[in-house]
Motif scaffolding. Sequence first.
Motif, PDB file in Angstrom:
ATOM      1  N   GLU A  61       1.521   7.677   9.570  1.00 59.21           N
ATOM      2  CA  GLU A  61       0.719   6.509   9.944  1.00 59.21           C
ATOM      3  C   GLU A  61       1.449   5.188   9.710  1.00 59.21           C
ATOM      4  O   GLU A  61       0.942   4.133  10.088  1.00 59.21           O
ATOM      5  N   ILE A  62       2.633   5.239   9.111  1.00 66.35           N
ATOM      6  CA  ILE A  62       3.353   3.996   8.808  1.00 66.35           C
ATOM      7  C   ILE A  62       3.818   3.307  10.090  1.00 66.35           C
ATOM      8  O   ILE A  62       3.640   2.096  10.256  1.00 66.35           O
ATOM      9  N   LEU A  63       4.417   4.050  11.015  1.00 70.43           N
ATOM     10  CA  LEU A  63       4.922   3.443  12.252  1.00 70.43           C
ATOM     11  C   LEU A  63       3.811   2.819  13.090  1.00 70.43           C
ATOM     12  O   LEU A  63       3.957   1.672  13.536  1.00 70.43           O
ATOM     13  N   PRO A  64       2.684   3.521  13.349  1.00 68.40           N
ATOM     14  CA  PRO A  64       1.592   2.875  14.085  1.00 68.40           C
ATOM     15  C   PRO A  64       1.114   1.591  13.407  1.00 68.40           C
ATOM     16  O   PRO A  64       0.764   0.617  14.090  1.00 68.40           O
ATOM     17  N   PHE A 121       0.816  -1.212   0.000  1.00 70.83           N
ATOM     18  CA  PHE A 121       0.000   0.000   0.000  1.00 70.83           C
ATOM     19  C   PHE A 121       0.851   1.265   0.000  1.00 70.83           C
ATOM     20  O   PHE A 121       0.452   2.286  -0.585  1.00 70.83           O
ATOM     21  N   VAL A 122       2.011   1.222   0.630  1.00 75.31           N
ATOM     22  CA  VAL A 122       2.928   2.360   0.521  1.00 75.31           C
ATOM     23  C   VAL A 122       3.392   2.496  -0.930  1.00 75.31           C
ATOM     24  O   VAL A 122       3.471   3.607  -1.469  1.00 75.31           O
ATOM     25  N   GLY A 123       3.664   1.362  -1.581  1.00 74.53           N
ATOM     26  CA  GLY A 123       4.030   1.385  -2.991  1.00 74.53           C
ATOM     27  C   GLY A 123       2.915   1.941  -3.867  1.00 74.53           C
ATOM     28  O   GLY A 123       3.177   2.689  -4.822  1.00 74.53           O
ATOM     29  N   LEU A 124       1.674   1.607  -3.537  1.00 75.05           N
ATOM     30  CA  LEU A 124       0.537   2.142  -4.295  1.00 75.05           C
ATOM     31  C   LEU A 124       0.438   3.654  -4.144  1.00 75.05           C
ATOM     32  O   LEU A 124       0.083   4.357  -5.105  1.00 75.05           O
ATOM     33  N   GLU A 125       0.745   4.159  -2.960  1.00 74.65           N
ATOM     34  CA  GLU A 125       0.758   5.615  -2.779  1.00 74.65           C
ATOM     35  C   GLU A 125       1.831   6.261  -3.649  1.00 74.65           C
ATOM     36  O   GLU A 125       1.638   7.360  -4.184  1.00 74.65           O
ATOM     37  N   CYS A 126       2.960   5.570  -3.808  1.00 69.60           N
ATOM     38  CA  CYS A 126       4.012   6.085  -4.685  1.00 69.60           C
ATOM     39  C   CYS A 126       3.519   6.145  -6.131  1.00 69.60           C
ATOM     40  O   CYS A 126       3.786   7.119  -6.855  1.00 69.60           O
ATOM     41  N   LEU A 127       2.796   5.101  -6.554  1.00 71.46           N
ATOM     42  CA  LEU A 127       2.227   5.100  -7.908  1.00 71.46           C
ATOM     43  C   LEU A 127       1.208   6.219  -8.067  1.00 71.46           C
ATOM     44  O   LEU A 127       1.162   6.897  -9.105  1.00 71.46           O
ATOM     45  N   LYS A 128       0.372   6.420  -7.041  1.00 76.05           N
ATOM     46  CA  LYS A 128      -0.617   7.489  -7.087  1.00 76.05           C
ATOM     47  C   LYS A 128       0.066   8.859  -7.152  1.00 76.05           C
ATOM     48  O   LYS A 128      -0.404   9.775  -7.833  1.00 76.05           O
ATOM     49  N   TYR A 129       1.192   8.979  -6.452  1.00 75.71           N
ATOM     50  CA  TYR A 129       1.926  10.243  -6.470  1.00 75.71           C
ATOM     51  C   TYR A 129       2.500  10.517  -7.855  1.00 75.71           C
ATOM     52  O   TYR A 129       2.449  11.655  -8.361  1.00 75.71           O
ATOM     53  N   HIS A 133      -7.225   7.126  19.552  1.00 75.92           N
ATOM     54  CA  HIS A 133      -7.903   8.208  18.847  1.00 75.92           C
ATOM     55  C   HIS A 133      -6.901   9.185  18.233  1.00 75.92           C
ATOM     56  O   HIS A 133      -7.295  10.106  17.516  1.00 75.92           O
ATOM     57  N   LEU A 134      -5.609   8.989  18.496  1.00 74.73           N
ATOM     58  CA  LEU A 134      -4.572   9.885  17.988  1.00 74.73           C
ATOM     59  C   LEU A 134      -4.037   9.441  16.636  1.00 74.73           C
ATOM     60  O   LEU A 134      -3.234  10.148  16.028  1.00 74.73           O
ATOM     61  N   THR A 135      -4.472   8.272  16.172  1.00 73.94           N
ATOM     62  CA  THR A 135      -4.012   7.762  14.884  1.00 73.94           C
ATOM     63  C   THR A 135      -5.209   7.531  13.973  1.00 73.94           C
ATOM     64  O   THR A 135      -6.351   7.455  14.422  1.00 73.94           O
ATOM     65  N   GLU A 136      -4.924   7.397  12.674  1.00 78.44           N
ATOM     66  CA  GLU A 136      -5.971   7.080  11.705  1.00 78.44           C
ATOM     67  C   GLU A 136      -6.258   5.583  11.801  1.00 78.44           C
ATOM     68  O   GLU A 136      -5.437   4.756  11.405  1.00 78.44           O
ATOM     69  N   ASN A 137      -7.418   5.236  12.334  1.00 78.55           N
ATOM     70  CA  ASN A 137      -7.729   3.840  12.632  1.00 78.55           C
ATOM     71  C   ASN A 137      -7.811   2.950  11.396  1.00 78.55           C
ATOM     72  O   ASN A 137      -7.594   1.743  11.479  1.00 78.55           O
ATOM     73  N   LEU A 138      -8.137   3.539  10.240  1.00 81.11           N
ATOM     74  CA  LEU A 138      -8.309   2.770   9.011  1.00 81.11           C
ATOM     75  C   LEU A 138      -7.234   3.126   7.993  1.00 81.11           C
ATOM     76  O   LEU A 138      -7.487   3.130   6.788  1.00 81.11           O
ATOM     77  N   GLY A 172      -3.919  12.391   4.742  1.00 80.81           N
ATOM     78  CA  GLY A 172      -5.033  11.732   5.420  1.00 80.81           C
ATOM     79  C   GLY A 172      -4.641  10.372   5.980  1.00 80.81           C
ATOM     80  O   GLY A 172      -3.630  10.232   6.673  1.00 80.81           O
ATOM     81  N   ILE A 173      -5.419   9.351   5.646  1.00 85.97           N
ATOM     82  CA  ILE A 173      -5.154   8.017   6.183  1.00 85.97           C
ATOM     83  C   ILE A 173      -3.911   7.385   5.564  1.00 85.97           C
ATOM     84  O   ILE A 173      -3.454   6.332   6.026  1.00 85.97           O
TER      85      ILE A 173
END
Length: 374
Positions: A120-123, A90-98, A133-138, A114-115
Amino acid sequence: MQDVTRFHALDSLRGICAIAVVLYHTHVVGSITEWTFFSNADLFVEFFFVLSGFVMAHAYGGKRQLDLSRFLVSRTFRLLPLHVFMLAVFVGLECLKYAAYRRGFSFNQTPFTGIYAPSEILPNLLLLQSWTHLTENLSFNTASWSISIEYWTYILFAATVLMASRRYLLWTVIALVGFALLYRQIDVLTVYAQKGVGCFFGGALAYAFFSRLRGWIAPGFALLSVLEALAAIAIWWVLTSDLPQKVLAASAVFCVTIVLFAFDGGALSRVLKHEFFARLGRLSYSIYLTHLAVLFFVISAFMVVQKKTGFEAAPMLGDIRYLDTGHVWLNNLLLLLILTVVVTISTATYHYVELRGQSVGRQLVRRRVATSAP
């Protein structure tokens, strides 16, 4: 009754529920994904929690002592390898989207925001994203929210097992607290944590009931066949109803259903023992964690077709992105193709990620045993 080593029907039910979750996340015009049952199939994630609690209680609940380090290694290498692999996807997909975004093609949200923000990678790596409640749950792989809850619930479960004389009382208290917080909508924990913890320990209590029940009675094929059919009807009714507390009602029905199918003795259980369903059961974790990535590629392809041709191949209906070929029969064929691709990819991740991860865990356990031996 002979001790149970594996619940074959329950394994298969896990696979069927994973397919139902795929159908919940897939929106194809004029297909079965529009049925009310599948539009509420996200509730089957609660089935996973109940079943996990049931199986964990079966495997560890009766132990007088628990090898905590062995337990942690086993559970970590059962869940983490595929989760980390899919997080990387999914991180790779964000790179493709970028890259597409830089060329003027938008996927409705700016990449890595956003999410999908880098913070959000470390959590996600620590499987903490759905507890606070401090992180993006999804965030990132949305389906992994339940893996986040399940992993740390395993740790809580291990702590209760170490308190041997009070474990059943603790299971009861924890389950009641989880469901009470959910019912009263009190945000001490996230709603995901409340659902997961309540259902997991509800499942553990269901196993405690089952282990006593099978010592008292041995229900025959005819009775179990009727009860299994009634359980299936009850699940259908709950998911298609307008109950105000549907999560709680579904959790109760799932507990009863799991106890009944744990006997492995009715007509539906016999059908579920077929290799087709058994295979889905083995692939269920991979199906659950990989399907959203598959859907991303399918939806992206349809969005490209829509942008290039002007045909509404990926229309937004409300807040939901649908897929449409323009023909109902083609739409249903498309859905079947998506399921086939998901199962095929899941077969690969099961063999090359899941099983290899589990093998590494077993090697670590054996190495620890060897080094600690006199």
